[in-house]
Design a protein around this motif. Structure first.
Motif, PDB file in Angstrom:
ATOM      1  N   ILE A  64      23.848  67.285  15.033  1.00 40.98           N
ATOM      2  CA  ILE A  64      24.217  67.649  13.665  1.00 40.98           C
ATOM      3  C   ILE A  64      24.542  66.368  12.905  1.00 40.98           C
ATOM      4  O   ILE A  64      25.402  65.592  13.327  1.00 40.98           O
ATOM      5  N   THR A  65      23.874  66.148  11.788  1.00 41.40           N
ATOM      6  CA  THR A  65      24.068  64.920  11.018  1.00 41.40           C
ATOM      7  C   THR A  65      25.118  65.116   9.924  1.00 41.40           C
ATOM      8  O   THR A  65      25.537  66.232   9.628  1.00 41.40           O
ATOM      9  N   ASN A  66      25.506  64.017   9.301  1.00 38.34           N
ATOM     10  CA  ASN A  66      26.537  64.043   8.266  1.00 38.34           C
ATOM     11  C   ASN A  66      26.092  64.745   6.987  1.00 38.34           C
ATOM     12  O   ASN A  66      26.928  65.123   6.162  1.00 38.34           O
ATOM     13  N   HIS A  67      24.799  64.891   6.790  1.00 35.37           N
ATOM     14  CA  HIS A  67      24.292  65.417   5.526  1.00 35.37           C
ATOM     15  C   HIS A  67      24.002  66.916   5.561  1.00 35.37           C
ATOM     16  O   HIS A  67      23.525  67.476   4.578  1.00 35.37           O
ATOM     17  N   GLU A  68      24.312  67.568   6.665  1.00 31.84           N
ATOM     18  CA  GLU A  68      24.028  68.995   6.784  1.00 31.84           C
ATOM     19  C   GLU A  68      25.226  69.841   6.367  1.00 31.84           C
ATOM     20  O   GLU A  68      26.377  69.415   6.491  1.00 31.84           O
ATOM     21  N   GLU A  69      24.931  71.049   5.863  1.00 26.82           N
ATOM     22  CA  GLU A  69      25.992  71.976   5.493  1.00 26.82           C
ATOM     23  C   GLU A  69      26.653  72.463   6.785  1.00 26.82           C
ATOM     24  O   GLU A  69      25.985  73.016   7.662  1.00 26.82           O
ATOM     25  N   ARG A  98      36.505  66.623  22.801  1.00 24.73           N
ATOM     26  CA  ARG A  98      36.645  65.488  21.901  1.00 24.73           C
ATOM     27  C   ARG A  98      35.319  65.275  21.188  1.00 24.73           C
ATOM     28  O   ARG A  98      34.262  65.235  21.804  1.00 24.73           O
ATOM     29  N   ALA A  99      35.368  65.153  19.835  1.00 22.76           N
ATOM     30  CA  ALA A  99      34.150  64.944  19.053  1.00 22.76           C
ATOM     31  C   ALA A  99      34.422  63.962  17.926  1.00 22.76           C
ATOM     32  O   ALA A  99      35.532  63.903  17.387  1.00 22.76           O
ATOM     33  N   MET A 100      33.409  63.183  17.558  1.00 24.94           N
ATOM     34  CA  MET A 100      33.510  62.241  16.460  1.00 24.94           C
ATOM     35  C   MET A 100      32.625  62.720  15.311  1.00 24.94           C
ATOM     36  O   MET A 100      32.010  63.759  15.384  1.00 24.94           O
ATOM     37  N   GLY A 101      32.549  61.926  14.264  1.00 24.12           N
ATOM     38  CA  GLY A 101      31.623  62.246  13.199  1.00 24.12           C
ATOM     39  C   GLY A 101      32.230  63.072  12.086  1.00 24.12           C
ATOM     40  O   GLY A 101      33.448  63.097  11.880  1.00 24.12           O
ATOM     41  N   ASN A 102      31.359  63.779  11.362  1.00 23.16           N
ATOM     42  CA  ASN A 102      31.754  64.545  10.187  1.00 23.16           C
ATOM     43  C   ASN A 102      32.778  65.625  10.528  1.00 23.16           C
ATOM     44  O   ASN A 102      32.632  66.361  11.508  1.00 23.16           O
ATOM     45  N   THR A 103      33.813  65.725   9.680  1.00 21.33           N
ATOM     46  CA  THR A 103      34.885  66.688   9.922  1.00 21.33           C
ATOM     47  C   THR A 103      34.421  68.128   9.756  1.00 21.33           C
ATOM     48  O   THR A 103      34.804  69.012  10.543  1.00 21.33           O
ATOM     49  N   GLY A 104      33.591  68.391   8.742  1.00 15.44           N
ATOM     50  CA  GLY A 104      33.170  69.757   8.433  1.00 15.44           C
ATOM     51  C   GLY A 104      32.583  70.526   9.601  1.00 15.44           C
ATOM     52  O   GLY A 104      33.039  71.639   9.912  1.00 15.44           O
ATOM     53  N   PRO A 105      31.550  69.998  10.271  1.00 15.78           N
ATOM     54  CA  PRO A 105      30.974  70.720  11.407  1.00 15.78           C
ATOM     55  C   PRO A 105      31.972  70.963  12.538  1.00 15.78           C
ATOM     56  O   PRO A 105      31.937  72.026  13.176  1.00 15.78           O
ATOM     57  N   LEU A 106      32.869  70.004  12.778  1.00 18.27           N
ATOM     58  CA  LEU A 106      33.855  70.207  13.840  1.00 18.27           C
ATOM     59  C   LEU A 106      34.801  71.346  13.479  1.00 18.27           C
ATOM     60  O   LEU A 106      35.129  72.183  14.331  1.00 18.27           O
ATOM     61  N   LEU A 107      35.241  71.398  12.224  1.00 20.60           N
ATOM     62  CA  LEU A 107      36.110  72.493  11.798  1.00 20.60           C
ATOM     63  C   LEU A 107      35.386  73.826  11.923  1.00 20.60           C
ATOM     64  O   LEU A 107      35.971  74.818  12.366  1.00 20.60           O
ATOM     65  N   ALA A 108      34.125  73.840  11.537  1.00 20.36           N
ATOM     66  CA  ALA A 108      33.335  75.072  11.636  1.00 20.36           C
ATOM     67  C   ALA A 108      33.190  75.505  13.091  1.00 20.36           C
ATOM     68  O   ALA A 108      33.324  76.692  13.422  1.00 20.36           O
ATOM     69  N   ALA A 109      32.910  74.545  13.977  1.00 23.99           N
ATOM     70  CA  ALA A 109      32.781  74.864  15.402  1.00 23.99           C
ATOM     71  C   ALA A 109      34.108  75.350  15.972  1.00 23.99           C
ATOM     72  O   ALA A 109      34.146  76.279  16.798  1.00 23.99           O
ATOM     73  N   GLY A 110      35.203  74.731  15.532  1.00 27.56           N
ATOM     74  CA  GLY A 110      36.516  75.149  15.999  1.00 27.56           C
ATOM     75  C   GLY A 110      36.835  76.579  15.618  1.00 27.56           C
ATOM     76  O   GLY A 110      37.348  77.358  16.428  1.00 27.56           O
TER      77      GLY A 110
END
Length: 338
Positions: A64-69, A98-110
């Motif tokens: 998942i890249t930084n530019h995706e919704e 533990r995950a790095m990168g864009n906050t949005g996808p991690l919050l969504a996955a959480g």
């Protein structure tokens, strides 16, 4: 204990998570799962020594890249490293993630995969900040921009538990971010939250102001995600400005260079104090298992610090403590939100 790492997220992937994972398996004696493109991870892992029975690779072909919704990416990229790691955590195939990168996808996955603790209205992103009195916890740091008083009360309780369990602060003090110390100061949200925090099962200090952040007036600093993210980015920017200004000053001429040599130990101590890598990452508090979000530019040192952070969170049973704390919170509104 088993820790799952999204090894493809962040600016320095896969090098940083792989190096840190190998080190953790070697030095901390915990089991590490690296999730990502198998051959890429194998090639990177060949550079390090580690106990083979403590480290495994789980293949995930997508990233998942930084530019995706965020929500769309999590729902459609089911074989991405982040989604596979979150699914493993949900299925109890690991104790923490533990995950790095864009906050949005991690919050969504959480939220969508790992899931909230029953009774938690909204999970909060908590960040340790360097202060005059040591590291202090700020939450929410950007997960929730429109909050109700009930949300902030739960943030305060979860933050207190985290500082007690992970940072070994016996009775963490909690401050409410506002524009003045007096009880009547602040907007409608702050005023209503203040009255609720007075009866919450925490060591409530009262209102704190922006200047109290770097002074470390309280162990936990509570606010909505909009304010928290502004505070976080301001502190990061100030740290960068301070570091560059000191460097320019010390390199100005021969005399200042000599002065820099004389002050080297103090400068090193200051650099360590404001280095985010010492703290590792931000826990997503309120989800059913331990999830640590790392800075997108995390190097191997930062990832390793986050692994240690996750290890202690698991060892001190922070998720179970948050669950049990919910019975002690008197909220006028118990309807769950998304």
């Amino acid at each position: 204990m088993k820790l799952i790492i999204d090894a493809m997220g962040g600016d320095n992937a896969p090098q940083a998570p792989v190096e840190a994972g190998a080190r953790a398996a070697r030095e901390l004696g915990i089991n590490i799962v690296l999730v990502g493109k198998e051959q890429v991870l194998k090639n990177e892992l060949s550079r390090y020594t580690y106990p083979e029975d403590k480290l495994e690779i789980v293949n995930a072909d997508e990233v998942i890249t930084n530019h995706e919704e965020p929500v769309k990416a999590v729902k459609t990229k089911k074989n991405s490293s982040l989604v596979v790691a979150a699914r493993m955590l949900r299925n109890k195939e690991g104790d923490a993630m533990r995950a790095m990168g864009n906050t949005g996808p991690l919050l969504a996955a959480g939220l969508l995969i790992v899931g909230r603790i029953r009774g938690i209205l909204r999970p909060a992103l908590a960040t340790l900040l360097p202060t005059e009195n040591g590291p202090k916890l700020l939450l929410d740091a950007g997960a929730n921009t429109n909050c109700k008083p009930e949300n902030l009360v739960q943030f305060a309780v979860m933050g207190s538990i985290y500082m007690k369990n992970v940072m070994s602060v016996e009775m963490p003090s909690v401050g409410l971010m506002s524009i003045g110390e007096e009880e009547g100061k602040g907007d409608d949200l702050t005023k209503k939250t203040f009255s609720k925090l007075k009866s919450a099962p925490i060591n409530f200090y009262g209102n704190i102001e922006g200047r109290d952040v770097m002074l470390g007036t309280t162990d936990v600093m509570v606010c909505d995600g909009f304010v928290g993210n502004v505070v976080l980015k301001t502190v990061e920017g100030m740290g960068s400005f301070l570091g560059k200004s000191l460097k320019r000053m010390f390199l100005k001429n021969a005399v200042t260079k000599i002065g820099a040599l004389c002050l080297s130990s103090g400068v090193k101590e200051l650099k360590q104090l404001i280095d985010y890598r010492e703290y590792g990452g931000a826990p997503l508090l309120g989800v059913r298992s331990t999830v640590i979000k790392g800075h997108g530019s995390s190097d191997a040192k930062a990832v390793f610090s986050a692994i240690k952070q996750a290890k202690k969170a698991v060892e001190t049973n922070i998720v179970e403590e948050i669950k049990s704390s919910l019975t002690k919170i008197d909220l006028s509104e118990k309807k769950e939100e998304i």
